[in-house]
Motif scaffolding. Structure first.
Motif, mmCIF file in Angstrom:
data_model
loop_
_atom_site.group_PDB
_atom_site.id
_atom_site.type_symbol
_atom_site.label_atom_id
_atom_site.label_comp_id
_atom_site.label_asym_id
_atom_site.label_seq_id
_atom_site.Cartn_x
_atom_site.Cartn_y
_atom_site.Cartn_z
ATOM 1 N N LEU A 37 -6.270 12.017 -0.240
ATOM 2 C CA LEU A 37 -5.335 10.943 0.052
ATOM 3 C C LEU A 37 -5.693 9.767 -0.839
ATOM 4 C CD1 LEU A 37 -3.060 9.638 1.742
ATOM 5 C CD2 LEU A 37 -4.860 8.830 3.287
ATOM 6 N N ALA A 90 0.663 5.363 0.225
ATOM 7 C CA ALA A 90 -0.186 6.501 0.588
ATOM 8 C C ALA A 90 0.326 7.719 -0.175
ATOM 9 C CB ALA A 90 -0.138 6.736 2.086
ATOM 10 N N GLU A 105 0.839 -1.192 0.000
ATOM 11 C CA GLU A 105 0.000 0.000 0.000
ATOM 12 C C GLU A 105 0.873 1.240 0.000
ATOM 13 O OE1 GLU A 105 -3.095 2.427 2.893
ATOM 14 O OE2 GLU A 105 -2.528 0.384 3.438
ATOM 15 N N ARG A 127 -4.878 5.894 -1.560
ATOM 16 C CA ARG A 127 -4.264 4.657 -1.071
ATOM 17 C C ARG A 127 -4.179 3.727 -2.282
ATOM 18 N NH1 ARG A 127 -7.568 2.535 3.860
ATOM 19 N NH2 ARG A 127 -5.650 1.375 4.272
#
Length: 170
Positions: free
Chosen positions: A86, A75, A73, A88
């Protein structure tokens, strides 16, 4: 929130005041159907934290796994005229059979469709790119689930792979 929130003090404070808490419990689950309840934390078969690396822009990449499933993952802050978001960015791999894997992207009292995304409790906008989403009721309200599209790739390093993004604005 600060790095010591709910601990012994606050070592470091965030630069902003807007806070969005992600859902409690595991973010990912192997479930048999869309109707199966979201599992609680499973101490006998937990998701393993495998550390952090950096991408080409020196942003953190989080690594975790369970059985033969590996998840990365990233960010990524996304600056736009409508405000900061944001993103992800997920890569999921499985070196075994094709898993039926879901992600719980959001929970709230109400989750409403809005254009190409969803609005959680009237304030958090969630957009999912590259995967199917659906909203269902749970004991606490509603939850937004993502069915992760595992595709056969048959490479030496993995058999199945998926890539998708969850974008949030609050």
């Amino acid at each position: 929130r600060g790095t010591w929130h709910a601990r012994a003090g606050q070592l470091e404070n965030p630069a902003g005041t807007g806070v969005h808490d992600l859902p409690d419990g595991p973010a990912f689950a192997l479930v048999g159907s869309r109707e199966e309840p979201w599992p609680e934390d499973d101490p006998d078969s937990p998701w393993n934290w495998n550390g952090t690396s950096r991408d080409e822009q020196q942003r953190p990449v989080f690594h975790y796994s369970k059985d033969d499933i590996e998840i990365r993952e990233r960010a990524i802050p996304l600056l736009s005229s409508g405000g900061t978001r944001l993103v992800r960015d997920f890569t999921v791999r499985s070196s075994g059979s094709q898993p039926t894997l879901y992600m719980r992207a959001a929970t709230g009292d109400s989750i409403e469709p809005n254009g190409d995304g969803h609005v959680v409790d009237g304030r958090v906008h969630v957009f999912v790119h590259g995967a199917e989403t659906f909203v269902r009721e749970n004991l606490m309200g509603e939850e937004l689930l993502v069915r992760i599209p595992m595709n056969f790739v048959g490479r030496d390093d993995t058999d199945y792979e998926a890539g998708f993004k969850v974008e949030m604005k609050w």
